[in-house]
Design a protein around this motif. Structure first.
Motif, PDB file in Angstrom:
ATOM      1  N   LEU A 105     -86.440 -35.309  41.595  1.00 44.91           N
ATOM      2  CA  LEU A 105     -87.568 -36.209  41.848  1.00 44.91           C
ATOM      3  C   LEU A 105     -87.117 -37.410  42.667  1.00 44.91           C
ATOM      4  O   LEU A 105     -87.766 -37.787  43.653  1.00 44.91           O
ATOM      5  N   ALA A 106     -86.016 -38.026  42.254  1.00 41.13           N
ATOM      6  CA  ALA A 106     -85.523 -39.206  42.965  1.00 41.13           C
ATOM      7  C   ALA A 106     -85.202 -38.857  44.413  1.00 41.13           C
ATOM      8  O   ALA A 106     -85.515 -39.622  45.336  1.00 41.13           O
ATOM      9  N   ASN A 107     -84.613 -37.692  44.620  1.00 46.15           N
ATOM     10  CA  ASN A 107     -84.265 -37.271  45.970  1.00 46.15           C
ATOM     11  C   ASN A 107     -85.518 -37.084  46.819  1.00 46.15           C
ATOM     12  O   ASN A 107     -85.582 -37.514  47.973  1.00 46.15           O
ATOM     13  N   ALA A 108     -86.539 -36.439  46.232  1.00 45.50           N
ATOM     14  CA  ALA A 108     -87.778 -36.193  46.966  1.00 45.50           C
ATOM     15  C   ALA A 108     -88.487 -37.498  47.303  1.00 45.50           C
ATOM     16  O   ALA A 108     -89.059 -37.650  48.391  1.00 45.50           O
ATOM     17  N   ALA A 109     -88.464 -38.444  46.381  1.00 48.41           N
ATOM     18  CA  ALA A 109     -89.161 -39.713  46.592  1.00 48.41           C
ATOM     19  C   ALA A 109     -88.460 -40.577  47.634  1.00 48.41           C
ATOM     20  O   ALA A 109     -89.116 -41.236  48.446  1.00 48.41           O
ATOM     21  N   ASP A 110     -87.135 -40.587  47.617  1.00 47.97           N
ATOM     22  CA  ASP A 110     -86.398 -41.530  48.445  1.00 47.97           C
ATOM     23  C   ASP A 110     -86.072 -40.993  49.834  1.00 47.97           C
ATOM     24  O   ASP A 110     -85.989 -41.763  50.792  1.00 47.97           O
ATOM     25  N   LYS A 111     -85.912 -39.680  49.971  1.00 51.37           N
ATOM     26  CA  LYS A 111     -85.549 -39.118  51.267  1.00 51.37           C
ATOM     27  C   LYS A 111     -86.764 -38.820  52.134  1.00 51.37           C
ATOM     28  O   LYS A 111     -86.639 -38.652  53.342  1.00 51.37           O
ATOM     29  N   ASP A 112     -87.938 -38.720  51.529  1.00 49.26           N
ATOM     30  CA  ASP A 112     -89.152 -38.440  52.295  1.00 49.26           C
ATOM     31  C   ASP A 112     -90.269 -39.353  51.782  1.00 49.26           C
ATOM     32  O   ASP A 112     -91.264 -38.886  51.234  1.00 49.26           O
ATOM     33  N   PRO A 113     -90.129 -40.661  51.967  1.00 50.74           N
ATOM     34  CA  PRO A 113     -91.064 -41.605  51.350  1.00 50.74           C
ATOM     35  C   PRO A 113     -92.468 -41.540  51.919  1.00 50.74           C
ATOM     36  O   PRO A 113     -93.416 -42.021  51.297  1.00 50.74           O
ATOM     37  N   ASP A 114     -92.636 -40.963  53.109  1.00 52.79           N
ATOM     38  CA  ASP A 114     -93.958 -40.930  53.732  1.00 52.79           C
ATOM     39  C   ASP A 114     -94.835 -39.784  53.220  1.00 52.79           C
ATOM     40  O   ASP A 114     -96.044 -39.798  53.427  1.00 52.79           O
ATOM     41  N   PHE A 115     -94.227 -38.799  52.560  1.00 54.54           N
ATOM     42  CA  PHE A 115     -94.999 -37.604  52.251  1.00 54.54           C
ATOM     43  C   PHE A 115     -95.956 -37.804  51.075  1.00 54.54           C
ATOM     44  O   PHE A 115     -97.058 -37.246  51.069  1.00 54.54           O
ATOM     45  N   ALA A 116     -95.564 -38.588  50.073  1.00 56.21           N
ATOM     46  CA  ALA A 116     -96.464 -38.813  48.941  1.00 56.21           C
ATOM     47  C   ALA A 116     -97.767 -39.481  49.373  1.00 56.21           C
ATOM     48  O   ALA A 116     -98.854 -39.051  48.964  1.00 56.21           O
ATOM     49  N   PRO A 117     -97.735 -40.531  50.226  1.00 55.47           N
ATOM     50  CA  PRO A 117     -98.994 -41.090  50.713  1.00 55.47           C
ATOM     51  C   PRO A 117     -99.821 -40.080  51.500  1.00 55.47           C
ATOM     52  O   PRO A 117    -101.055 -40.082  51.420  1.00 55.47           O
ATOM     53  N   LEU A 118     -99.152 -39.219  52.267  1.00 55.49           N
ATOM     54  CA  LEU A 118     -99.878 -38.191  53.016  1.00 55.49           C
ATOM     55  C   LEU A 118    -100.581 -37.218  52.072  1.00 55.49           C
ATOM     56  O   LEU A 118    -101.725 -36.813  52.314  1.00 55.49           O
ATOM     57  N   GLN A 119     -99.897 -36.829  50.994  1.00 56.10           N
ATOM     58  CA  GLN A 119    -100.517 -35.945  50.008  1.00 56.10           C
ATOM     59  C   GLN A 119    -101.747 -36.591  49.395  1.00 56.10           C
ATOM     60  O   GLN A 119    -102.782 -35.942  49.225  1.00 56.10           O
ATOM     61  N   ALA A 120    -101.621 -37.881  49.073  1.00 52.90           N
ATOM     62  CA  ALA A 120    -102.756 -38.594  48.481  1.00 52.90           C
ATOM     63  C   ALA A 120    -103.918 -38.676  49.461  1.00 52.90           C
ATOM     64  O   ALA A 120    -105.086 -38.469  49.093  1.00 52.90           O
ATOM     65  N   GLU A 121    -103.612 -38.964  50.727  1.00 50.47           N
ATOM     66  CA  GLU A 121    -104.660 -39.049  51.749  1.00 50.47           C
ATOM     67  C   GLU A 121    -105.360 -37.704  51.922  1.00 50.47           C
ATOM     68  O   GLU A 121    -106.595 -37.637  51.993  1.00 50.47           O
ATOM     69  N   PHE A 122    -104.567 -36.629  51.962  1.00 50.16           N
ATOM     70  CA  PHE A 122    -105.164 -35.308  52.163  1.00 50.16           C
ATOM     71  C   PHE A 122    -105.969 -34.877  50.939  1.00 50.16           C
ATOM     72  O   PHE A 122    -106.998 -34.214  51.059  1.00 50.16           O
ATOM     73  N   TRP A 123    -105.501 -35.262  49.742  1.00 50.71           N
ATOM     74  CA  TRP A 123    -106.243 -34.917  48.522  1.00 50.71           C
ATOM     75  C   TRP A 123    -107.635 -35.547  48.561  1.00 50.71           C
ATOM     76  O   TRP A 123    -108.633 -34.890  48.258  1.00 50.71           O
ATOM     77  N   LEU A 124    -107.731 -36.819  48.947  1.00 49.74           N
ATOM     78  CA  LEU A 124    -109.025 -37.488  49.040  1.00 49.74           C
ATOM     79  C   LEU A 124    -109.916 -36.807  50.072  1.00 49.74           C
ATOM     80  O   LEU A 124    -111.125 -36.658  49.873  1.00 49.74           O
ATOM     81  N   TYR A 125    -109.315 -36.406  51.172  1.00 54.01           N
ATOM     82  CA  TYR A 125    -110.059 -35.713  52.230  1.00 54.01           C
ATOM     83  C   TYR A 125    -110.559 -34.356  51.737  1.00 54.01           C
ATOM     84  O   TYR A 125    -111.720 -33.982  51.958  1.00 54.01           O
ATOM     85  N   ALA A 126    -109.697 -33.619  51.037  1.00 57.32           N
ATOM     86  CA  ALA A 126    -110.056 -32.279  50.570  1.00 57.32           C
ATOM     87  C   ALA A 126    -111.104 -32.323  49.461  1.00 57.32           C
ATOM     88  O   ALA A 126    -111.955 -31.428  49.371  1.00 57.32           O
ATOM     89  N   VAL A 127    -111.056 -33.367  48.613  1.00 60.75           N
ATOM     90  CA  VAL A 127    -112.041 -33.496  47.537  1.00 60.75           C
ATOM     91  C   VAL A 127    -113.457 -33.541  48.105  1.00 60.75           C
ATOM     92  O   VAL A 127    -114.406 -33.035  47.502  1.00 60.75           O
ATOM     93  N   PRO A 188     -90.445 -48.576  42.582  1.00 58.82           N
ATOM     94  CA  PRO A 188     -89.240 -47.773  42.322  1.00 58.82           C
ATOM     95  C   PRO A 188     -88.548 -48.100  41.003  1.00 58.82           C
ATOM     96  O   PRO A 188     -88.051 -47.203  40.322  1.00 58.82           O
ATOM     97  N   ALA A 189     -88.536 -49.378  40.621  1.00 59.85           N
ATOM     98  CA  ALA A 189     -87.819 -49.763  39.399  1.00 59.85           C
ATOM     99  C   ALA A 189     -88.464 -49.178  38.150  1.00 59.85           C
ATOM    100  O   ALA A 189     -87.791 -48.997  37.121  1.00 59.85           O
ATOM    101  N   SER A 190     -89.754 -48.871  38.206  1.00 64.11           N
ATOM    102  CA  SER A 190     -90.443 -48.341  37.027  1.00 64.11           C
ATOM    103  C   SER A 190     -90.175 -46.859  36.811  1.00 64.11           C
ATOM    104  O   SER A 190     -90.489 -46.317  35.749  1.00 64.11           O
ATOM    105  N   VAL A 191     -89.611 -46.197  37.808  1.00 61.18           N
ATOM    106  CA  VAL A 191     -89.313 -44.760  37.693  1.00 61.18           C
ATOM    107  C   VAL A 191     -87.845 -44.538  38.042  1.00 61.18           C
ATOM    108  O   VAL A 191     -87.512 -44.164  39.166  1.00 61.18           O
ATOM    109  N   PRO A 192     -86.942 -44.788  37.093  1.00 58.22           N
ATOM    110  CA  PRO A 192     -85.516 -44.561  37.353  1.00 58.22           C
ATOM    111  C   PRO A 192     -85.229 -43.078  37.583  1.00 58.22           C
ATOM    112  O   PRO A 192     -86.053 -42.213  37.296  1.00 58.22           O
ATOM    113  N   ASP A 193     -84.026 -42.816  38.077  1.00 56.64           N
ATOM    114  CA  ASP A 193     -83.671 -41.454  38.470  1.00 56.64           C
ATOM    115  C   ASP A 193     -83.860 -40.422  37.364  1.00 56.64           C
ATOM    116  O   ASP A 193     -84.185 -39.267  37.631  1.00 56.64           O
TER     117      ASP A 193
END
Length: 240
Positions: A105-127, A188-193
């Motif tokens: 999880l930590a690796n996915a969040a920190d190495k590709d920080p732009d993808f989570a916002p994109l997922q959220a944006e697309f989810w709103l669009y798809a809904v 980030p501090a609220s979700v440690p590795d």
């Protein structure tokens, strides 16, 4: 005679190989362009140009920008499940692979920080586009099925095999991963590795405890007939 005379001519790629390469370049270009401009802001023309193709390549390979992004989401989900599967497979006998899943999880969040916002944006669009939501759900069933197989192994490792439906556990695990991924992006501090690993351990411990609590004690009897008919307890044994 030229020294290259006996050298075989380079093999031309097959149609399938060419198509696969084109799709790969378009997916990579979509990831880069959408990360920079957002899903709504990235045009088909910009994605195609970034990949070195005309817009016809997008439509012939994916049909639309929407379906191109769905394919990208499916690929990312499949990659994450594949990494998780490898972590479990590489774990030595008796080792708990769950902490390593937390680091995933930590690796996915920190190495590709732009993808989570994109997922959220697309989810709103798809809904707001039910047919697209159905397409997204269908495409993500494959990665979730692979995650289900992984959850069977994790349940077995935690002594809870058969205690809960693996498909339900896979859905919960996916929701935990996505939710914590977004929260780590916000704070980030609220979700440690190790938080995802800890959350998964809590989940499996709860499943195992629930299974134990629901099982009858050794030597005990479950007199459901007496519970169904309270008067039966007062009748003579021979009349029951």
């Amino acid at each position: 005679m030229s020294p290259d005379a006996d050298r075989p001519a380079p093999r031309r790629p097959t149609r399938a190989e060419t198509k696969a390469r084109t799709r790969r370049l378009l997916l990579d270009a979509a990831a880069r362009t959408c990360a920079r401009k957002g899903f709504a802001g990235a045009s088909v023309e910009e994605i195609a140009e970034a990949a070195g193709f005309s817009i016809g390549a997008v439509y012939s390979n994916f049909g639309s920008k929407d379906r191109l992004f769905v394919a990208l989401l499916k690929e990312r989900a499949s990659e994450q499940v594949s990494r998780a599967t490898k972590i479990v497979a590489d774990a030595q006998a008796g080792d708990d692979p769950v902490p390593a899943l937390g680091r995933l999880l930590a690796n996915a969040a920190d190495k590709d920080p732009d993808f989570a916002p994109l997922q959220a944006e697309f989810w709103l669009y798809a809904v707001r586009n039910p047919p697209l939501m159905e397409t997204l759900a269908e495409e993500l069933r494959g990665p979730r099925a692979a995650l289900e197989d992984l959850m069977v192994k994790a349940l077995e490792h935690n002594g809870a095999r058969g205690a809960a439906p693996a498909d339900a556990v896979a859905t919960i695990a996916m929701a935990l991963f996505q939710g914590l991924l977004r929260q780590r992006r916000i704070d980030p501090a609220s979700v440690p590795d190790d938080l995802l690993g800890q959350a998964m351990q809590w989940l499996f411990a709860g499943i195992a405890a629930g299974d134990t609590a629901g099982a009858p004690e050794p030597g005990s009897t479950d007199d459901t007939s007496a519970a169904a008919d309270p008067a039966a307890a007062d009748r003579p044994e021979e009349n029951r």
